[in-house]
Design an enzyme around this catalytic site. Structure first.
Site, PDB file in Angstrom:
ATOM      1  N   CYS A   1      15.561  11.214 -13.559  1.00 55.15           N
ATOM      2  CA  CYS A   1      15.352  12.659 -13.780  1.00 55.15           C
ATOM      3  C   CYS A   1      16.641  13.372 -14.177  1.00 55.15           C
ATOM      4  O   CYS A   1      16.605  14.535 -14.582  1.00 55.15           O
ATOM      5  CB  CYS A   1      14.772  13.287 -12.521  1.00 55.15           C
ATOM      6  SG  CYS A   1      13.342  12.405 -11.896  1.00 55.15           S
TER       7      CYS A   1
ATOM      8  N   HIS B   1      15.700  20.654 -12.633  1.00 62.06           N
ATOM      9  CA  HIS B   1      14.661  19.627 -12.697  1.00 62.06           C
ATOM     10  C   HIS B   1      13.423  20.053 -11.911  1.00 62.06           C
ATOM     11  O   HIS B   1      13.517  20.522 -10.783  1.00 62.06           O
ATOM     12  CB  HIS B   1      15.222  18.312 -12.156  1.00 62.06           C
ATOM     13  CG  HIS B   1      14.189  17.246 -12.016  1.00 62.06           C
ATOM     14  ND1 HIS B   1      13.320  16.918 -13.040  1.00 62.06           N
ATOM     15  CD2 HIS B   1      13.846  16.453 -10.967  1.00 62.06           C
ATOM     16  CE1 HIS B   1      12.505  15.968 -12.624  1.00 62.06           C
ATOM     17  NE2 HIS B   1      12.797  15.674 -11.377  1.00 62.06           N
TER      18      HIS B   1
ATOM     19  N   ASN C   1       6.045  16.627 -12.828  1.00 63.55           N
ATOM     20  CA  ASN C   1       7.420  16.126 -12.903  1.00 63.55           C
ATOM     21  C   ASN C   1       7.512  15.153 -14.088  1.00 63.55           C
ATOM     22  O   ASN C   1       6.877  14.108 -14.067  1.00 63.55           O
ATOM     23  CB  ASN C   1       7.738  15.421 -11.579  1.00 63.55           C
ATOM     24  CG  ASN C   1       9.117  14.798 -11.546  1.00 63.55           C
ATOM     25  OD1 ASN C   1       9.794  14.689 -12.566  1.00 63.55           O
ATOM     26  ND2 ASN C   1       9.532  14.376 -10.360  1.00 63.55           N
TER      27      ASN C   1
HETATM   28  N1  ACO Z   1      -3.588  14.058  -1.620  1.00 65.27           N
HETATM   29  C1  ACO Z   1      -3.978  14.182  -0.329  1.00 65.27           C
HETATM   30  N2  ACO Z   1      -3.270  13.665   0.694  1.00 65.27           N
HETATM   31  C2  ACO Z   1      -2.125  13.016   0.393  1.00 65.27           C
HETATM   32  C3  ACO Z   1      -1.671  12.845  -0.920  1.00 65.27           C
HETATM   33  C4  ACO Z   1      -2.464  13.397  -1.952  1.00 65.27           C
HETATM   34  N3  ACO Z   1      -2.112  13.311  -3.250  1.00 65.27           N
HETATM   35  N4  ACO Z   1      -0.507  12.161  -0.896  1.00 65.27           N
HETATM   36  C5  ACO Z   1      -0.229  11.912   0.382  1.00 65.27           C
HETATM   37  N5  ACO Z   1      -1.210  12.408   1.176  1.00 65.27           N
HETATM   38  C6  ACO Z   1      -1.331  12.351   2.608  1.00 65.27           C
HETATM   39  C7  ACO Z   1      -0.597  11.202   3.210  1.00 65.27           C
HETATM   40  O1  ACO Z   1      -1.379  10.034   3.199  1.00 65.27           O
HETATM   41  C8  ACO Z   1      -0.344  11.716   4.605  1.00 65.27           C
HETATM   42  O2  ACO Z   1      -1.506  11.540   5.365  1.00 65.27           O
HETATM   43  P1  ACO Z   1      -1.434  11.072   6.888  1.00 65.27           P
HETATM   44  O3  ACO Z   1      -0.673  12.171   7.595  1.00 65.27           O
HETATM   45  O4  ACO Z   1      -2.882  10.982   7.278  1.00 65.27           O
HETATM   46  O5  ACO Z   1      -0.704   9.777   6.888  1.00 65.27           O
HETATM   47  C9  ACO Z   1      -0.139  13.204   4.432  1.00 65.27           C
HETATM   48  O6  ACO Z   1      -0.710  13.527   3.145  1.00 65.27           O
HETATM   49  C10 ACO Z   1       1.326  13.604   4.416  1.00 65.27           C
HETATM   50  O7  ACO Z   1       2.031  12.709   3.569  1.00 65.27           O
HETATM   51  P2  ACO Z   1       3.549  12.909   3.289  1.00 65.27           P
HETATM   52  O8  ACO Z   1       4.055  11.874   2.344  1.00 65.27           O
HETATM   53  O9  ACO Z   1       4.246  13.069   4.609  1.00 65.27           O
HETATM   54  O10 ACO Z   1       3.496  14.298   2.536  1.00 65.27           O
HETATM   55  P3  ACO Z   1       4.619  15.353   2.383  1.00 65.27           P
HETATM   56  O11 ACO Z   1       4.226  16.577   3.081  1.00 65.27           O
HETATM   57  O12 ACO Z   1       5.963  14.772   2.649  1.00 65.27           O
HETATM   58  O13 ACO Z   1       4.522  15.657   0.823  1.00 65.27           O
HETATM   59  C11 ACO Z   1       5.730  15.120  -1.173  1.00 65.27           C
HETATM   60  C12 ACO Z   1       4.757  14.622  -0.140  1.00 65.27           C
HETATM   61  C13 ACO Z   1       5.099  16.308  -1.900  1.00 65.27           C
HETATM   62  C14 ACO Z   1       6.020  14.035  -2.187  1.00 65.27           C
HETATM   63  C15 ACO Z   1       7.006  15.558  -0.425  1.00 65.27           C
HETATM   64  O14 ACO Z   1       7.506  14.510   0.341  1.00 65.27           O
HETATM   65  C16 ACO Z   1       8.083  16.034  -1.307  1.00 65.27           C
HETATM   66  O15 ACO Z   1       8.064  17.162  -1.728  1.00 65.27           O
HETATM   67  N6  ACO Z   1       9.082  15.171  -1.568  1.00 65.27           N
HETATM   68  C17 ACO Z   1      10.153  15.477  -2.489  1.00 65.27           C
HETATM   69  C18 ACO Z   1      10.239  14.420  -3.487  1.00 65.27           C
HETATM   70  C19 ACO Z   1       9.587  14.729  -4.775  1.00 65.27           C
HETATM   71  O16 ACO Z   1       9.154  15.811  -5.085  1.00 65.27           O
HETATM   72  N7  ACO Z   1       9.606  13.714  -5.581  1.00 65.27           N
HETATM   73  C20 ACO Z   1       9.158  13.808  -6.899  1.00 65.27           C
HETATM   74  C21 ACO Z   1       9.745  12.704  -7.690  1.00 65.27           C
HETATM   75  S1  ACO Z   1      11.423  12.432  -7.353  1.00 65.27           S
HETATM   76  C22 ACO Z   1      12.336  13.417  -8.272  1.00 65.27           C
HETATM   77  O17 ACO Z   1      11.953  13.885  -9.308  1.00 65.27           O
HETATM   78  C23 ACO Z   1      13.676  13.744  -7.763  1.00 65.27           C
END
Ligand code: ACO
Length: 320
Positions: A111, A247, A277
């Site tokens: 990215c 980004h 993204n």
């Molecule tokens: N739809 C529904 N539920 C989902 C989904 C989905 N698409 N994806 C995950 N879940 C569920 C999981 O299974 C989990 O369920 P559980 O509690 O029963 O086990 C629950 O949602 C929470 O999962 P987490 O992974 O803890 O979700 P989180 O709140 O952390 O959100 C996210 C995930 C949005 C990716 C977050 O971690 C984040 O913002 N991370 C930053 C990284 C990022 O944005 N990366 C993008 C690419 S990297 C880059 O460009 C730098």
């Protein structure tokens, strides 16, 4: 002398995929995706490839800059989704646009790819090696995500953004770039493994794997710190920056960066809602959206920042 962006362009595939469309493929919902990430829809390539999208964005950027393909000395494409291992996407772009006088190569900084392409072009231009360059971020992330994994497939989109840069009196004021290879496993996609009759190989081809929370923690600290550092080193105050074009990984990351800097969210243009993204393409696509709206005037100061796989990150202050 420094390096100035004199034209921008972008290309997004025609195929729009909404969150509701994805909820028919994996167990997810518009509410979950939008509230966690700010994404409402993304474009997914059908007939387009990374190179054809890059070339379309490049042609618009060259037209916008008033530069012909023959005048381009250097083409650098930031991408992690090359169509071929070789030739590079940049060489494919060179062939499509007919920039036969250019040297062309790719950069793999995920990215941060467009930022590193810009910094690399800057180094070449300032050393006197080249006069102008085409810098591109282009990705077909849809081909490296596991479409059965709801935790990653909902986050990404496809597209390309480009800029033409040349030597000028004003432009790039200060840029910094960093990497932390020891944290690379938090966001990875394995390439082809040894696959021959002489070795045993049980692993399958890799897809994007991410520890979302580790990436979130990393960006929450590293991105604001790099922005503060580049502002200090350029002698520009946060309030003097007209737009922070950063980004587009997640709306919550963008909001937390604005909060940490004490800067209004209005200064952070957004494309995550309609693009998702797009890795290396997200910064130049957003830059082109802002430029196309006529929001940038000569003398404006803007900040660009990228962060992602590697891990890698970069921030730069530019005078438009
Ligand atoms: N739809 C529904 N539920 C989902 C989904 C989905 N698409 N994806 C995950 N879940 C569920 C999981 O299974 C989990 O369920 P559980 O509690 O029963 O086990 C629950 O949602 C929470 O999962 P987490 O992974 O803890 O979700 P989180 O709140 O952390 O959100 C996210 C995930 C949005 C990716 C977050 O971690 C984040 O913002 N991370 C930053 C990284 C990022 O944005 N990366 C993008 C690419 S990297 C880059 O460009 C730098």
């Amino acid at each position: 002398m420094t390096t100035r962006i004199i034209g921008t362009g972008r290309y997004l595939p025609e195929n729009i995929v909404t969150n509701d469309d994805l909820s028919k493929i994996v167990d997810t919902s518009d509410e979950w995706i939008n509230s966690r990430t700010g994404i409402r829809e993304r474009r997914i390539a059908k007939d387009e490839t990374t190179a054809t999208m890059a070339a379309k964005a490049a042609e618009i950027a060259m037209k916008n800059a008033g530069v012909t393909a023959a005048e381009i000395d250097l083409i650098i494409v930031g991408t992690i989704t090359n169509d071929y291992v070789t030739p590079s996407t940049a060489c494919e772009v060179q062939a499509i646009i007919g920039a036969e006088n250019a040297m062309a190569f790719d950069i793999n900084a995920a990215c941060t790819g467009f930022m590193v392409a810009m910094n690399t072009a800057h180094a070449y231009l300032q050393s006197g090696y080249y006069e102008n360059a085409l810098i591109i971020g282009a990705e077909t992330i849809s081909k490296i995500v596991d479409w059965t994994d709801r935790s990653t497939c909902v986050l990404f989109g496809d597209g390309a953004g480009a800029a033409v840069v040349k030597k000028d009196q004003v432009g790039l004021m200060k840029s910094i770039q960093m990497s932390a290879g020891a944290k690379g496993h938090n966001l990875s996609c394995r390439n082809r493994l040894n696959n021959n009759p002489l070795v045993e190989n049980t692993k399958e081809l890799g897809y994007v794997e991410m520890d979302g929370q580790e990436i979130y923690k990393f960006t929450a600290v590293a991105v604001p710190a790099s922005i503060v550092k580049v502002l200090e080193e350029s002698g520009v105050k946060p309030e003097e920056i007209k737009y922070y074009i950063i980004h587009q990984a997640n709306i919550r990351i963008i909001q937390s960066v604005a909060k940490r800097l004490g800067v209004s969210e209005d200064k952070f243009p957004i494309s995550i809602d309609h693009c998702g993204n797009i890795s290396a393409a997200s910064v130049p696509i957003l830059l082109d959206e802002v430029n196309e709206k006529g929001l940038l005037q000569r003398g404006d100061k803007i900040l660009l920042a990228g962060f992602g796989g590697g891990l890698t990150w970069s921030a730069a202050v530019l005078e438009w």
